[in-house]
Design a protein around this motif. Structure first.
Motif, PDB file in Angstrom:
ATOM      1  N   ALA A 157      34.876  24.159  28.181  1.00 47.42           N
ATOM      2  CA  ALA A 157      34.629  24.609  26.804  1.00 47.42           C
ATOM      3  C   ALA A 157      33.191  25.088  26.677  1.00 47.42           C
ATOM      4  CB  ALA A 157      34.892  23.477  25.831  1.00 47.42           C
ATOM      5  N   TYR A 158      32.809  25.534  25.490  1.00 49.24           N
ATOM      6  CA  TYR A 158      31.457  25.978  25.146  1.00 49.24           C
ATOM      7  C   TYR A 158      30.972  27.151  26.013  1.00 49.24           C
ATOM      8  CZ  TYR A 158      31.373  21.357  22.860  1.00 49.24           C
ATOM      9  OH  TYR A 158      31.660  20.251  22.116  1.00 49.24           O
ATOM     10  N   PRO A 159      31.707  28.293  25.995  1.00 48.18           N
ATOM     11  CA  PRO A 159      31.231  29.477  26.725  1.00 48.18           C
ATOM     12  C   PRO A 159      29.809  29.838  26.288  1.00 48.18           C
ATOM     13  CG  PRO A 159      33.429  29.849  25.820  1.00 48.18           C
ATOM     14  CD  PRO A 159      32.953  28.546  25.253  1.00 48.18           C
ATOM     15  N   GLY A 160      28.994  30.172  27.264  1.00 43.49           N
ATOM     16  CA  GLY A 160      27.619  30.568  26.965  1.00 43.49           C
ATOM     17  C   GLY A 160      26.666  29.400  26.832  1.00 43.49           C
ATOM     18  N   VAL A 161      27.171  28.176  26.816  1.00 44.41           N
ATOM     19  CA  VAL A 161      26.297  27.010  26.725  1.00 44.41           C
ATOM     20  C   VAL A 161      26.423  26.155  27.993  1.00 44.41           C
ATOM     21  CG1 VAL A 161      25.575  25.048  25.329  1.00 44.41           C
ATOM     22  CG2 VAL A 161      26.614  27.039  24.220  1.00 44.41           C
ATOM     23  N   PHE A 162      27.565  25.489  28.139  1.00 46.08           N
ATOM     24  CA  PHE A 162      27.769  24.636  29.314  1.00 46.08           C
ATOM     25  C   PHE A 162      28.919  25.118  30.206  1.00 46.08           C
ATOM     26  CE2 PHE A 162      26.173  21.162  26.330  1.00 46.08           C
ATOM     27  CZ  PHE A 162      24.917  21.091  26.906  1.00 46.08           C
ATOM     28  N   TYR A 163      29.621  26.131  29.747  1.00 47.66           N
ATOM     29  CA  TYR A 163      30.898  26.553  30.342  1.00 47.66           C
ATOM     30  C   TYR A 163      30.829  26.882  31.839  1.00 47.66           C
ATOM     31  CZ  TYR A 163      34.988  29.599  31.020  1.00 47.66           C
ATOM     32  OH  TYR A 163      36.139  30.179  31.489  1.00 47.66           O
ATOM     33  N   SER A 164      31.799  26.368  32.586  1.00 46.26           N
ATOM     34  CA  SER A 164      32.013  26.790  33.973  1.00 46.26           C
ATOM     35  C   SER A 164      33.355  27.504  34.058  1.00 46.26           C
ATOM     36  CB  SER A 164      32.060  25.585  34.921  1.00 46.26           C
ATOM     37  OG  SER A 164      30.785  25.012  35.074  1.00 46.26           O
ATOM     38  N   ASP A 165      33.401  28.631  34.773  1.00 43.21           N
ATOM     39  CA  ASP A 165      34.698  29.281  34.976  1.00 43.21           C
ATOM     40  C   ASP A 165      35.449  28.571  36.105  1.00 43.21           C
ATOM     41  OD1 ASP A 165      33.900  30.325  37.506  1.00 43.21           O
ATOM     42  OD2 ASP A 165      33.142  32.176  36.578  1.00 43.21           O
ATOM     43  N   ASP A 166      36.700  28.972  36.315  1.00 43.11           N
ATOM     44  CA  ASP A 166      37.535  28.233  37.273  1.00 43.11           C
ATOM     45  C   ASP A 166      36.962  28.262  38.684  1.00 43.11           C
ATOM     46  OD1 ASP A 166      39.200  27.715  35.172  1.00 43.11           O
ATOM     47  OD2 ASP A 166      40.807  29.075  35.802  1.00 43.11           O
ATOM     48  N   GLY A 167      36.324  29.374  39.039  1.00 47.28           N
ATOM     49  CA  GLY A 167      35.726  29.459  40.372  1.00 47.28           C
ATOM     50  C   GLY A 167      34.573  28.477  40.531  1.00 47.28           C
ATOM     51  N   GLN A 168      33.765  28.364  39.483  1.00 46.94           N
ATOM     52  CA  GLN A 168      32.660  27.394  39.523  1.00 46.94           C
ATOM     53  C   GLN A 168      33.198  25.967  39.562  1.00 46.94           C
ATOM     54  OE1 GLN A 168      30.772  29.072  35.960  1.00 46.94           O
ATOM     55  NE2 GLN A 168      28.918  29.402  37.169  1.00 46.94           N
ATOM     56  N   VAL A 169      34.233  25.726  38.779  1.00 48.60           N
ATOM     57  CA  VAL A 169      34.841  24.386  38.782  1.00 48.60           C
ATOM     58  C   VAL A 169      35.335  24.050  40.182  1.00 48.60           C
ATOM     59  CG1 VAL A 169      36.811  23.027  37.948  1.00 48.60           C
ATOM     60  CG2 VAL A 169      35.479  24.412  36.331  1.00 48.60           C
ATOM     61  N   LEU A 170      36.028  24.997  40.793  1.00 52.35           N
ATOM     62  CA  LEU A 170      36.590  24.731  42.119  1.00 52.35           C
ATOM     63  C   LEU A 170      35.493  24.460  43.145  1.00 52.35           C
ATOM     64  CD1 LEU A 170      39.033  24.546  43.986  1.00 52.35           C
ATOM     65  CD2 LEU A 170      38.847  27.022  44.359  1.00 52.35           C
ATOM     66  N   ARG A 171      34.435  25.257  43.103  1.00 48.42           N
ATOM     67  CA  ARG A 171      33.353  25.048  44.084  1.00 48.42           C
ATOM     68  C   ARG A 171      32.697  23.676  43.899  1.00 48.42           C
ATOM     69  NH1 ARG A 171      29.000  29.477  44.500  1.00 48.42           N
ATOM     70  NH2 ARG A 171      28.792  28.741  46.642  1.00 48.42           N
ATOM     71  N   ALA A 172      32.470  23.277  42.663  1.00 48.50           N
ATOM     72  CA  ALA A 172      31.881  21.950  42.421  1.00 48.50           C
ATOM     73  C   ALA A 172      32.828  20.852  42.894  1.00 48.50           C
ATOM     74  CB  ALA A 172      31.557  21.784  40.937  1.00 48.50           C
ATOM     75  N   ALA A 223      43.936  22.859  29.605  1.00 46.72           N
ATOM     76  CA  ALA A 223      42.730  22.695  30.425  1.00 46.72           C
ATOM     77  C   ALA A 223      42.847  21.448  31.307  1.00 46.72           C
ATOM     78  CB  ALA A 223      41.496  22.620  29.535  1.00 46.72           C
ATOM     79  N   THR A 224      43.434  20.407  30.764  1.00 46.18           N
ATOM     80  CA  THR A 224      43.628  19.188  31.565  1.00 46.18           C
ATOM     81  C   THR A 224      44.514  19.491  32.770  1.00 46.18           C
ATOM     82  OG1 THR A 224      43.409  17.850  29.559  1.00 46.18           O
ATOM     83  CG2 THR A 224      44.417  16.789  31.471  1.00 46.18           C
ATOM     84  N   HIS A 225      45.587  20.218  32.509  1.00 51.90           N
ATOM     85  CA  HIS A 225      46.494  20.618  33.593  1.00 51.90           C
ATOM     86  C   HIS A 225      45.757  21.463  34.639  1.00 51.90           C
ATOM     87  CE1 HIS A 225      50.275  21.878  35.485  1.00 51.90           C
ATOM     88  NE2 HIS A 225      49.711  23.061  35.572  1.00 51.90           N
ATOM     89  N   ARG A 226      44.985  22.413  34.161  1.00 49.72           N
ATOM     90  CA  ARG A 226      44.273  23.324  35.074  1.00 49.72           C
ATOM     91  C   ARG A 226      43.258  22.549  35.912  1.00 49.72           C
ATOM     92  NH1 ARG A 226      40.401  27.086  32.889  1.00 49.72           N
ATOM     93  NH2 ARG A 226      41.347  26.512  30.908  1.00 49.72           N
ATOM     94  N   ALA A 227      42.544  21.623  35.264  1.00 55.69           N
ATOM     95  CA  ALA A 227      41.569  20.816  36.006  1.00 55.69           C
ATOM     96  C   ALA A 227      42.263  19.989  37.087  1.00 55.69           C
ATOM     97  CB  ALA A 227      40.814  19.896  35.040  1.00 55.69           C
ATOM     98  N   ILE A 228      43.403  19.434  36.742  1.00 58.19           N
ATOM     99  CA  ILE A 228      44.137  18.608  37.706  1.00 58.19           C
ATOM    100  C   ILE A 228      44.605  19.455  38.892  1.00 58.19           C
ATOM    101  CG2 ILE A 228      46.317  17.352  38.032  1.00 58.19           C
ATOM    102  CD1 ILE A 228      45.869  16.252  35.123  1.00 58.19           C
ATOM    103  N   ARG A 229      45.086  20.662  38.608  1.00 60.53           N
ATOM    104  CA  ARG A 229      45.567  21.511  39.709  1.00 60.53           C
ATOM    105  C   ARG A 229      44.406  22.022  40.564  1.00 60.53           C
ATOM    106  NH1 ARG A 229      51.316  21.653  39.484  1.00 60.53           N
ATOM    107  NH2 ARG A 229      50.993  22.307  41.634  1.00 60.53           N
ATOM    108  N   LEU A 230      43.269  22.306  39.921  1.00 61.83           N
ATOM    109  CA  LEU A 230      42.096  22.734  40.699  1.00 61.83           C
ATOM    110  C   LEU A 230      41.609  21.587  41.591  1.00 61.83           C
ATOM    111  CD1 LEU A 230      40.222  24.783  37.954  1.00 61.83           C
ATOM    112  CD2 LEU A 230      41.199  25.708  40.075  1.00 61.83           C
TER     113      LEU A 230
END
Ligand SMILES: [Zn+2]
Length: 468
Positions: A157-172, A223-230
Motif C-alpha cells: 500500500a501507500y504508492p509513492g511513500v512506502f510502496y514496493s512493487d511485486d518485483g521488489q517484494v520478490l527480491r526482498a 494482497a494477502t493472497h499475492r504476498a503468500i504466493r510471492l
C-alpha cells in the motif's frame, strides 16, 4: 536484589499452575511448589494470591514518533513505553524506517537516536524497507548479521511513500529466504485503493467513513493472497501478515497454513472490538479517531467472530497494537474535509493485555492462548525467546501480576498515552494489571509508577524460532 512472588498462578502457553517465583537480579531464578518455599528468603515479597503471574507483554508492532502525513505519531519512546509499562507490556518491537531514496542503515541509526536513553522498557526494531534496491538487499544481510534486526516490513500500500512493487517484494523475499529473516507485509492493494480514493473524493465523499469504504476487504484479501504466493515463489520465505482485519484475508492465511507454509499473521485489538459503522462512521469528523489501515470492518459481516476463531486455532498467532497515536487537535484535524489526509493510526499500546484478557472472560480464548498471543509467540516469532515471553528459570524477570478480580476502565482521563482521546473510551475490562516487573525491577505497583526513562535496553534479536 531478590523478589519472591508468592501464592499466584503462573500461566504459560502450556498450562497454568500454582507456583512461587523467585527473581534474582534481572532474571527468574526458580519456580517453587508453594509448599517448598518456607526457607526461601527474598529482599521483597509480592503477594499474588488469587492472581495470575504471566510473562510481561510483548507488543511486536508499534510506531513511536513515526512521521506520517505531515505530522508524527504523538507518543515518543518516552511516553509510549511508559504507557506500555502501565498496561503490562515490558517489551516493544518498533519499526525503524527507510524511506525511498534513503540508506537503510541511516534509518536504523535515526531510530536508535530516538529510542536510546528514552525507553522505560526493553525494545527492539523491525526495519521498514521503503525502497528495495541492490543496496537495500545488501543492508538486509548486514542488519541480520550485525544489528540484531531480523525482520523487514514491506508495503503493498501507500504508492509513492512506502510502496514496493511485486518485483521488489520478490527480491526482498528471496534475500530473506537466504539470510533467515522474516518478511512482514502490509497487505493491501494500494494502487487500486488510490483509484477508489480519488473517485470517492471526486463524488464529494469526504467523511472519515470513506477511508474504510475505499479500502474494501477484497483488496486486503487480494494482497494477502499475492504476498503468500510471492513467498512461495521465494522458496517458502517466512511471511508475517501485519494488522489483519478481514475474514477473507484470514481465509488466505488459513489456507497457506493448512498447506504447511511458513505464513503467520497478527491482528490488533481495534479489529476485535471496533467497527466501521459504530466508530469510523461516527457523526461528523468524530470517525477520524478510528482512521487506521487496514480499516475497521463492517459489523454486518462476521469479521470479529472469525478473528477470535483465528486466535483460538492459531491461524492468527499474535495480537499487536499497531500503536500509532495521533491527537484529534492539529493532527487528525489535518483531514477535515478530506478523509485521505487524516493521519492513519490508533493508539492502544497501554490496553492490549487487558483487551485480549477480556476475550478470556468472554469465553472466546483460553487463559493459555491469552499469554501465548500477547507474549510467548511474539518472543518466539521474532527471535527473543526464551529470554523473553515466558516465566522460567534463566529468562528475564519480565513479569506481570494480573488480578482477575480487578477492573480497568479505559478512557482519556486515566490513560498514560500522549493522546487527547481514547479509541476505547468507556470500555470496562473485567481484570487489572496489578504489578509489573521489568528485568527484576518493580516498575508498576499499587497504582503507582516506579519506572524511569532510560532503563529500557535495546534487544538484539535472533532469527525466528517459530518456523516449520
Ligand atoms: Zn504499523
Amino acid at each position: 536484589m531478590s523478589i519472591l512472588i508468592k501464592g499466584g498462578k503462573v500461566v504459560g502457553p502450556s498450562g497454568a499452575h500454582h507456583a512461587d517465583v523467585l527473581v534474582d537480579g534481572e532474571k527468574v531464578a526458580a519456580l517453587f511448589d508453594p509448599s517448598y518455599d518456607e526457607d526461601v528468603h527474598a529482599d521483597q515479597v509480592i503477594v499474588a494470591t488469587g492472581k495470575y503471574v504471566i510473562p510481561g507483554g510483548i507488543d511486536a508492532h508499534t510506531h513511536m514518533e513515526l512521521p506520517f502525513g505531515g505530522t508524527a505519531a504523538s507518543d515518543t519512546f518516552d511516553t509510549g513505553t511508559r504507557a506500555a509499562a502501565w498496561g503490562g507490556t515490558t517489551t516493544i518491537i518498533d519499526f525503524a524506517v527507510q524511506r525511498t531514496g534513503e540508506v537503510v542503515q541511516d534509518g536504523l541509526a535515526e531510530w536508535h537516536r530516538k529510542a536510546d536513553g528514552n525507553c522505560h522498557i526493553d525494545y527492539a526494531f523491525h526495519m521498514i524497507l521503503g525502497g528495495v534496491d541492490d543496496d537495500a538487499l545488501k543492508a538486509m544481510d548486514q542488519l541480520v548479521h550485525d544489528e540484531g534486526v531480523t525482520s523487514f516490513k514491506l508495503f503493498m500500500a501507500y504508492p509513492g511513500v512506502f510502496y514496493s512493487d511485486d518485483g521488489q517484494v520478490l527480491r526482498a523475499m528471496q534475500t530473506a529466504r537466504e539470510n533467515g529473516a522474516m518478511v512482514m507485509m502490509h497487505a493491501e492493494n494500494g494502487i487500486a485503493i488510490d483509484v477508489l480514493v480519488q473517485q470517492a473524493l471526486a463524488r464529494g465523499e469526504t467523511d472519515p467513513i470513506h477511508h474504510g469504504l475505499t479500502r474494501p476487504e477484497a483488496l486486503e484479501a487480494e494482497a494477502t493472497h499475492r504476498a503468500i504466493r510471492l513467498a512461495e515463489v521465494a522458496k517458502d520465505c517466512p511471511l508475517y501478515i501485519v494488522h489483519l482485519s478481514a475474514s477473507q484475508a484470514l481465509e488466505e492465511v488459513a489456507a497457506a497454513r493448512d498447506a504447511g507454509r511458513n505464513v503467520f499473521a497478527e491482528t490488533c485489538p481495534q479489529y476485535l472490538y471496533l467497527t466501521l459503522e459504530d466508530q469510523l462512521g461516527a457523526p461528523g469528523f468524530e470517525g477520524a479517531k478510528w482512521v487506521c489501515s487496514t480499516p475497521l470492518r463492517s459489523k454486518h459481516e462476521n469479521h470479529q467472530r472469525d478473528l477470535w476463531k483465528g486466535l483460538r486455532n492459531n491461524d492468527l498467532a499474535i495480537v499487536s497494537t499497531d500503536h500509532c497515536p495521533f491527537c484529534m487537535k492539529d493532527q487528525k484535524e489535518l483531514g477535515l474535509g478530506d478523509f485521505s489526509k487524516i493521519p492513519n493510526g490508533i493508539g492502544g499500546v497501554e490496553h492490549r493485555v487487558d483487551l485480549v484478557y477480556q476475550g478470556v472472560v468472554d469465553g472466546k480464548i483460553s487463559l493459555e492462548r491469552w499469554v501465548e498471543t500477547i507474549a510467548t509467540t511474539p518472543a518466539r516469532m521474532f527471535g527473543l525467546y526464551p529470554r523473553k515471553g515466558i516465566v522460567a528459570p534463566g529468562s528475564d524477570a519480565d513479569i506481570v501480576v494480573y488480578d482477575p478480580a480487578g477492573r480497568t476502565r479505559i478512557g482519556v482521563q486515566s490513560h498514560h498515552m500522549n493522546m487527547d482521546y481514547s479509541a476505547y473510551e468507556g470500555f470496562e475490562i473485567a481484570g487489572k494489571v496489578d504489578t509489573v516487573v521489568s528485568r527484576g525491577e518493580v516498575i508498576v505497583a499499587d497504582g503507582n509508577y516506579h519506572g524511569r526513562k532510560g532503563r529500557g535496553q535495546f534487544l538484539e534479536r535472533g532469527l525466528s524460532s517459530y518456523l516449520l
